[in-house]
Design an enzyme around this catalytic site. Structure first.
Site, PDB file in Angstrom:
ATOM      1  N   GLY A  95      -7.659 -17.054  15.487  1.00 53.69           N
ATOM      2  CA  GLY A  95      -7.794 -15.562  15.347  1.00 53.69           C
ATOM      3  C   GLY A  95      -8.483 -15.062  14.236  1.00 53.69           C
TER       4      GLY A  95
ATOM      5  N   TYR B 255      -2.899  -9.162  17.149  1.00 52.09           N
ATOM      6  CA  TYR B 255      -2.688  -8.298  15.988  1.00 52.09           C
ATOM      7  C   TYR B 255      -3.808  -7.095  15.952  1.00 52.09           C
ATOM      8  CZ  TYR B 255      -3.477  -6.199  11.655  1.00 52.09           C
ATOM      9  OH  TYR B 255      -3.838  -5.310  10.609  1.00 52.09           O
TER      10      TYR B 255
ATOM     11  N   GLY C 216       8.788  -4.996   2.809  1.00 52.74           N
ATOM     12  CA  GLY C 216       8.698  -4.258   1.756  1.00 52.74           C
ATOM     13  C   GLY C 216      10.025  -4.318   0.674  1.00 52.74           C
TER      14      GLY C 216
ATOM     15  N   ILE D 275       0.698  -1.265  -0.183  1.00 48.91           N
ATOM     16  CA  ILE D 275       0.098  -0.214  -0.104  1.00 48.91           C
ATOM     17  C   ILE D 275       0.977   1.046   0.039  1.00 48.91           C
ATOM     18  CG2 ILE D 275      -1.891   1.143   1.225  1.00 48.91           C
ATOM     19  CD1 ILE D 275      -2.542  -1.493   2.810  1.00 48.91           C
TER      20      ILE D 275
ATOM     21  N   ASN E  36     -10.430  -5.619   3.473  1.00 48.47           N
ATOM     22  CA  ASN E  36      -9.091  -6.321   3.031  1.00 48.47           C
ATOM     23  C   ASN E  36      -8.551  -5.486   1.876  1.00 48.47           C
ATOM     24  OD1 ASN E  36     -10.434  -8.412   4.841  1.00 48.47           O
ATOM     25  ND2 ASN E  36      -9.256  -9.582   4.028  1.00 48.47           N
TER      26      ASN E  36
ATOM     27  N   ASP F 249      13.677   1.289  11.355  1.00 49.92           N
ATOM     28  CA  ASP F 249      12.641   0.723  12.194  1.00 49.92           C
ATOM     29  C   ASP F 249      12.241   1.936  13.046  1.00 49.92           C
ATOM     30  OD1 ASP F 249      11.221  -0.458  14.075  1.00 49.92           O
ATOM     31  OD2 ASP F 249      12.088  -2.627  13.604  1.00 49.92           O
TER      32      ASP F 249
ATOM     33  N   ASP G 217      11.324   2.548   5.761  1.00 51.72           N
ATOM     34  CA  ASP G 217      10.972   1.184   5.810  1.00 51.72           C
ATOM     35  C   ASP G 217      11.959   0.389   6.284  1.00 51.72           C
ATOM     36  OD1 ASP G 217      10.018  -1.577   4.796  1.00 51.72           O
ATOM     37  OD2 ASP G 217       8.364  -0.205   3.709  1.00 51.72           O
TER      38      ASP G 217
END
Length: 317
Positions: free
Chosen positions: A272, A144, A37, A13, A173, A52, A32
């Site tokens: 989950g 999550y 990625g 994205i 999604n 990070d 990133d």
């Protein structure tokens, strides 16, 4: 010239968001850690900082150097399976990384607007009625989902306490070009990879589970509109409002690719996971004018065309 910073900018994205910024003449910086990625996702003209957000001082250094007008915060640990096996990692990345970024925004001489990519699919459990609005009680099925919403609460709190221009988007999604087919998330890309390989495909929820699918171009437009028009501290759903069975999705994709599945197996949901979800985005529409432009058929066709041209490297980030 407006300046934007995209965390997770080399991802699926994030790279589309960077492209959209370049198209309108913005100065775009991506940060990133390249764990999922890839530099290859980024168009020429985007500056990449590898790092990070948990690194002490990184967020402050980025904001001090680049002085962005808008920060799009997409960097996250997004695997439900990993969150079940290592929930502390989710807390460190999703909560700790977000809090470090918020503190940097708070300390900036000119605080930027911040748009946070939250989750709608992992927010509401299995609602009795679809599509579900933001008023529905949250119910987390995984660390999550819990970690993303703890971070969302911080995003909202910093608007209320410190006057930051923060907005959260609870996404359904998202699918589209550049989504990896070798990770847990991204059923469209996973199915495409297995169709191309002739590998068996597993339909969790015995093929009856439903999801709300948003094409990546529409998701990017929601992010950009929220930065300009979203109310500080608010959270908005981003979805089509349509619940599609995973088996129906597979049929659409197989027809678009011109490939029949070698074998289809059915299995129960994994720990989950939820059984059904679709998001009501009317609040976002009222605030920003956003609505999805791509039908699922159109989006799947666009993805299939990209996949045919790139399938030899479709497993790469």
């Amino acid at each position: 010239m407006a300046r934007v910073l995209v965390t997770g900018g080399a991802g699926f994205i994030g790279s589309h968001l960077c492209e959209a910024g370049l198209r309108v003449g913005e100065e775009v910086t991506a940060v990133d850690d390249l764990s999922t990625g890839s530099v290859r996702n980024l168009p020429h003209g985007v500056r990449l900082v590898q790092g990070d957000l948990r690194e002490p001082g990184l967020s402050k250094a980025l904001l001090d150097e680049f002085r962005p007008d808008v920060v799009y915060h997409l960097a996250a640990q997004s695997s439900v399976v990993r969150s079940l096996s290592d929930p502390s990692h989710d807390q460190e990345v999703n909560v700790g990384g977000t809090l470090a970024l918020l503190e940097a925004c708070r300390a900036a001489k000119k605080p930027p607007a911040l748009v946070y990519a939250s989750t709608g699919g992992a927010s509401y459990g299995d609602p009795e009625k679809l599509p579900v609005s933001e008023e529905h009680p949250t119910e987390y099925r995984s660390p999550y989902g819990a970690s993303k919403h703890v971070a969302e609460h911080y995003v909202s709190l910093y608007a209320k306490l410190f006057g930051l221009r923060t907005v959260s988007l609870r996404f359904a999604n998202i699918y589209g070009p550049r989504q990896r087919g070798d990770l847990e998330a991204g059923v469209v890309s996973i199915f495409a990879q297995r169709l191309a390989e002739g590998s068996p495909i597993v339909l969790y929820g015995n093929g009856e589970a439903t999801r709300d699918y948003v094409f990546v171009t529409d998701a990017v437009e929601a992010l950009r509109l929220a930065a300009r028009k979203g109310a500080p501290g608010e959270a908005y759903n981003v979805g089509t409002g349509i619940a599609t069975r995973v088996e129906e999705l597979l049929g659409l994709l197989a027809r678009a690719m011109g490939v029949e599945p070698a074998r289809v197996d059915r299995a129960p949901l994994r720990p989950g996971e939820i059984f059904r979800i679709a998001l009501d985005s009317s609040r976002l529409n009222q605030a920003t004018g956003w609505k999805p432009r791509y039908t699922l058929g159109e989006g799947v066709a666009a993805f299939a065309e990209w996949f045919r041209e790139n399938h030899s490297s479709a497993g790469d980030p």
